[in-house]
Scaffold this motif. Structure first.
Motif, PDB file in Angstrom:
ATOM      1  N   LEU A  89       0.804  -1.224   0.000  1.00 46.80           N
ATOM      2  CA  LEU A  89       0.000   0.000   0.000  1.00 46.80           C
ATOM      3  C   LEU A  89       0.839   1.277   0.000  1.00 46.80           C
ATOM      4  O   LEU A  89       0.610   2.171  -0.809  1.00 46.80           O
ATOM      5  N   LYS A  90       1.832   1.361   0.872  1.00 50.11           N
ATOM      6  CA  LYS A  90       2.590   2.608   0.970  1.00 50.11           C
ATOM      7  C   LYS A  90       3.661   2.734  -0.111  1.00 50.11           C
ATOM      8  O   LYS A  90       3.762   3.766  -0.780  1.00 50.11           O
ATOM      9  N   LEU A  91       4.461   1.679  -0.287  1.00 53.24           N
ATOM     10  CA  LEU A  91       5.449   1.724  -1.363  1.00 53.24           C
ATOM     11  C   LEU A  91       4.736   1.695  -2.711  1.00 53.24           C
ATOM     12  O   LEU A  91       5.175   2.330  -3.666  1.00 53.24           O
ATOM     13  N   GLY A  92       3.598   0.982  -2.767  1.00 51.00           N
ATOM     14  CA  GLY A  92       2.799   0.966  -3.987  1.00 51.00           C
ATOM     15  C   GLY A  92       2.267   2.342  -4.325  1.00 51.00           C
ATOM     16  O   GLY A  92       2.220   2.745  -5.481  1.00 51.00           O
ATOM     17  N   LYS A  93       1.861   3.079  -3.292  1.00 53.08           N
ATOM     18  CA  LYS A  93       1.363   4.442  -3.495  1.00 53.08           C
ATOM     19  C   LYS A  93       2.465   5.332  -4.069  1.00 53.08           C
ATOM     20  O   LYS A  93       2.229   6.108  -5.011  1.00 53.08           O
ATOM     21  N   LEU A  94       3.667   5.208  -3.524  1.00 50.56           N
ATOM     22  CA  LEU A  94       4.789   6.002  -4.034  1.00 50.56           C
ATOM     23  C   LEU A  94       5.096   5.618  -5.481  1.00 50.56           C
ATOM     24  O   LEU A  94       5.362   6.491  -6.321  1.00 50.56           O
ATOM     25  N   ALA A  95       5.057   4.325  -5.770  1.00 51.36           N
ATOM     26  CA  ALA A  95       5.316   3.858  -7.140  1.00 51.36           C
ATOM     27  C   ALA A  95       4.314   4.476  -8.113  1.00 51.36           C
ATOM     28  O   ALA A  95       4.691   4.933  -9.200  1.00 51.36           O
ATOM     29  N   TRP A  96       3.042   4.492  -7.711  1.00 52.77           N
ATOM     30  CA  TRP A  96       2.006   5.065  -8.573  1.00 52.77           C
ATOM     31  C   TRP A  96       2.195   6.568  -8.738  1.00 52.77           C
ATOM     32  O   TRP A  96       2.085   7.106  -9.853  1.00 52.77           O
ATOM     33  N   GLN A  97       2.465   7.280  -7.661  1.00 51.64           N
ATOM     34  CA  GLN A  97       2.633   8.732  -7.724  1.00 51.64           C
ATOM     35  C   GLN A  97       3.785   9.119  -8.645  1.00 51.64           C
ATOM     36  O   GLN A  97       3.687  10.088  -9.402  1.00 51.64           O
ATOM     37  N   MET A  98       4.874   8.348  -8.597  1.00 48.33           N
ATOM     38  CA  MET A  98       6.021   8.637  -9.453  1.00 48.33           C
ATOM     39  C   MET A  98       5.683   8.401 -10.923  1.00 48.33           C
ATOM     40  O   MET A  98       6.064   9.177 -11.801  1.00 48.33           O
ATOM     41  N   ILE A  99       4.957   7.321 -11.201  1.00 47.91           N
ATOM     42  CA  ILE A  99       4.557   7.030 -12.580  1.00 47.91           C
ATOM     43  C   ILE A  99       3.617   8.107 -13.099  1.00 47.91           C
ATOM     44  O   ILE A  99       3.743   8.589 -14.228  1.00 47.91           O
ATOM     45  N   GLU A 100       2.675   8.496 -12.252  1.00 50.64           N
ATOM     46  CA  GLU A 100       1.688   9.492 -12.641  1.00 50.64           C
ATOM     47  C   GLU A 100       2.337  10.829 -12.983  1.00 50.64           C
ATOM     48  O   GLU A 100       1.931  11.521 -13.916  1.00 50.64           O
ATOM     49  N   LYS A 101       3.377  11.177 -12.229  1.00 53.39           N
ATOM     50  CA  LYS A 101       4.064  12.450 -12.452  1.00 53.39           C
ATOM     51  C   LYS A 101       5.098  12.357 -13.572  1.00 53.39           C
ATOM     52  O   LYS A 101       5.661  13.373 -13.982  1.00 53.39           O
TER      53      LYS A 101
END
Length: 244
Positions: A89-101
């Motif tokens: 959840l947390k590392l996954g959230k960071l992974a998604w935020q980086m991809i999105e940006k």
């Protein structure tokens, strides 16, 4: 730094699976069936992943999505319950935020802190990420450099981000792709289809701008994990989080 050559790849599998009654030969054969997989296995990290995923040679994976999801499940299973949640959840959230940006793979301890992670919890990143120190000038004696953490390969970031998006919907009825503070429960009969549509629209918009290939591949993983044949992986993650 150069990675494995063809001979070293085979030597690695034969050493790891020594005395396993032909298991090494089966893994080597499987690797050689795919040009992409054979190239990726130049990295020792991918050889390790392939070795873990195909440890039970009775298993067959028809897609890259299945193989990566299986490896991620295996990795999370080795962690304590609290760390399992942090990875998915947390590392996954960071992974998604980086991809999105559309950002690079590198991130710093402060980025982890923003997501509620501690950069010193090596168990969280082992098997998924690596780290190094980036020098800010030519004299290494003047400073110790900036600590950088990165995913071993973009595919680890992409599959983890896809898992995060799905779990966000299943557990919290949230759609990270829509950028809204409201939850999907306020919509009429929300389904995973809403998440899929948001992802596809974002990918099409991104493709028209000809940038951020990571987003395009992440969306493919998201759709792949949602297929009936792959839902067992999502169910496995839910069991690991003890929130099914």
């Amino acid at each position: 730094l150069k990675g494995f050559n063809e001979q070293q790849k085979e030597e690695y599998f034969r050493k790891v699976h020594k005395g396993s009654d032909g298991k090494a030969d089966k893994i080597i054969s499987y690797m050689n069936e795919s040009t992409t997989l054979r190239v990726l296995c130049n990295s020792p990290a991918f050889c390790q992943m392939l070795s873990i995923v195909l440890k039970d040679t009775k298993k067959t994976f028809s897609s890259w999505t299945q193989m990566l999801a299986n490896y991620l499940c295996h990795h999370v299973k080795q962690l304590d319950e609290g760390l399992a949640e942090k990875v998915t959840l947390k590392l996954g959230k960071l992974a998604w935020q980086m991809i999105e940006k559309g950002e690079e793979l590198d991130f710093e301890p402060k980025d982890l802190k923003d997501c509620g992670l501690d950069a010193d919890e090596h168990a969280v990143f082992s098997g998924i990420c690596t780290e190094n120190f980036e020098q800010q000038n030519d004299n290494p004696l003047l400073n110790s450099g900036v600590r950088k953490i990165r995913f071993f390969n973009p595919c680890f970031q992409q599959i983890l981000a896809a898992v995060y998006v799905i779990l966000s919907f299943v557990l919290n009825k949230k759609n990270p792709i829509q950028h809204t503070t409201t939850t999907l429960k306020w919509m009429a009969n929300p389904t995973m289809f809403d998440v899929h549509m948001s992802a596809v629209k974002r990918a099409i918009k991104n493709k028209n701008k000809n940038k951020n290939r990571n987003l395009d591949i992440c969306v493919r993983f998201l759709l792949g994990l949602s297929e009936k044949s792959n839902r067992s992986f999502v169910e496995e993650f839910l069991k690991l989080l003890d929130k099914s």
